[in-house]
Design a protein around this motif. Structure first.
Motif, mmCIF file in Angstrom:
data_model
loop_
_atom_site.group_PDB
_atom_site.id
_atom_site.type_symbol
_atom_site.label_atom_id
_atom_site.label_comp_id
_atom_site.label_asym_id
_atom_site.label_seq_id
_atom_site.Cartn_x
_atom_site.Cartn_y
_atom_site.Cartn_z
ATOM 1 N N MET A 207 1.015 -1.165 -0.145
ATOM 2 C CA MET A 207 0.262 0.072 0.498
ATOM 3 C C MET A 207 0.888 0.750 0.059
ATOM 4 O O MET A 207 1.518 1.360 1.240
ATOM 5 N N THR A 208 0.673 1.974 -0.841
ATOM 6 C CA THR A 208 1.247 3.399 -0.953
ATOM 7 C C THR A 208 0.930 4.568 0.154
ATOM 8 O O THR A 208 -0.353 4.297 0.554
ATOM 9 N N LYS A 209 1.765 5.079 0.668
ATOM 10 C CA LYS A 209 1.397 5.828 1.875
ATOM 11 C C LYS A 209 2.073 7.680 1.091
ATOM 12 O O LYS A 209 2.712 8.110 1.617
ATOM 13 N N SER A 210 0.986 7.435 0.219
ATOM 14 C CA SER A 210 1.102 9.352 -0.130
ATOM 15 C C SER A 210 0.576 9.924 0.790
ATOM 16 O O SER A 210 0.814 11.245 0.919
ATOM 17 N N ILE A 211 -0.360 9.483 1.948
ATOM 18 C CA ILE A 211 -0.969 10.489 3.011
ATOM 19 C C ILE A 211 0.525 11.618 3.823
ATOM 20 O O ILE A 211 0.533 12.150 4.368
ATOM 21 N N ASP B 103 4.148 -0.156 7.448
ATOM 22 C CA ASP B 103 2.112 -1.099 8.320
ATOM 23 C C ASP B 103 2.778 -1.840 9.062
ATOM 24 O O ASP B 103 1.964 -2.140 10.278
ATOM 25 N N GLU B 104 4.256 -1.413 9.751
ATOM 26 C CA GLU B 104 4.133 -2.723 11.667
ATOM 27 C C GLU B 104 4.844 -1.005 11.952
ATOM 28 O O GLU B 104 4.809 -1.103 13.442
ATOM 29 N N LEU C 14 -2.363 7.086 10.093
ATOM 30 C CA LEU C 14 -1.917 5.396 9.697
ATOM 31 C C LEU C 14 -3.080 5.149 10.853
ATOM 32 O O LEU C 14 -3.490 3.633 10.269
ATOM 33 N N LYS C 15 -3.093 4.907 11.923
ATOM 34 C CA LYS C 15 -4.092 3.776 12.390
ATOM 35 C C LYS C 15 -5.463 3.915 12.604
ATOM 36 O O LYS C 15 -5.652 3.124 12.380
ATOM 37 N N GLU C 16 -5.574 5.332 11.950
ATOM 38 C CA GLU C 16 -7.365 5.786 11.410
ATOM 39 C C GLU C 16 -7.101 4.036 9.923
ATOM 40 O O GLU C 16 -8.239 4.278 10.055
ATOM 41 N N LEU C 17 -5.836 4.478 9.504
ATOM 42 C CA LEU C 17 -6.293 3.845 7.506
ATOM 43 C C LEU C 17 -6.180 2.948 8.075
ATOM 44 O O LEU C 17 -7.136 1.875 7.815
ATOM 45 N N ARG C 18 -6.092 1.942 9.078
ATOM 46 C CA ARG C 18 -5.908 0.313 9.622
ATOM 47 C C ARG C 18 -7.361 -0.104 10.408
ATOM 48 O O ARG C 18 -7.641 -0.569 9.716
ATOM 49 N N MET C 19 -8.222 1.275 10.738
ATOM 50 C CA MET C 19 -8.986 1.434 11.488
ATOM 51 C C MET C 19 -9.927 0.069 10.707
ATOM 52 O O MET C 19 -10.808 0.353 9.187
#
Length: 159
Positions: free
Chosen positions: A1-5, A100-101, A154-159
């Motif tokens: 997953m690209t993290k352009s955010i 991601d980790e 990133l935490k919000e994206l993982r939810m």
């Protein structure tokens, strides 16, 4: 997953934070198009062999005396690479952690220099961002605030 955010957040953050008389007003780290190509090349050869096709350099935190980029922290949209002095002061520690980790990322100031911490683990020692130097500490705080924005997003994206 690209993290352009991560790039978007950094762009907005530095519009507010990079205030001063020059185009780039921080000494210990460089961001995006402010990163000198020599630093990218040196880091890539020594400790950050990122994928030129899929990874975009975002931040280089240089811990070398001559600012060559041959050791420190190299952050891309996909991973955090590092080459730092071991916690015990003997030898070097090199590694890579995928975004991601990562739940937590920060520099913890000590009397001289700082620790680089990922997910509560002291990864290595860094010569900058100490408790004793005001400018040093301020730059560490700037990075830590950005790291917190990143990890929260990133935490919000993982939810």
């Amino acid at each position: 997953m690209t993290k352009s955010i991560l790039i978007d957040i950094a762009e907005e953050y530095f519009k507010k934070t990079n205030r001063g008389p020059t185009e780039w007003n921080f000494y210990t780290f460089q961001y995006n198009n402010k990163i000198k190509p020599r630093k990218i090349e040196n880091a890539r050869k020594k400790f950050a062999p990122y994928d030129l096709e899929t990874e975009i350099p975002i931040i280089v935190v240089d811990s070398t005396i001559l600012r060559s980029g041959k050791d420190g922290v190299f952050i891309t949209n996909k991973a955090v690479y590092y080459y730092l002095v071991n916690i015990n002061g003997k030898g070097w520690r090199k590694g890579k952690v995928e975004w991601d980790e990562i739940e937590e990322l920060l520099f913890v100031p000590k009397l001289s220099g700082s620790y680089f911490v990922i997910n509560g683990v002291k990864i290595g020692q860094f010569g900058a961002f100490s408790q004793s130097g005001k400018a040093d500490k301020e730059e560490g705080n700037v990075l830590n605030a950005l790291f917190e924005l990143w990890t929260d997003a990133l935490k919000e994206l993982r939810m």
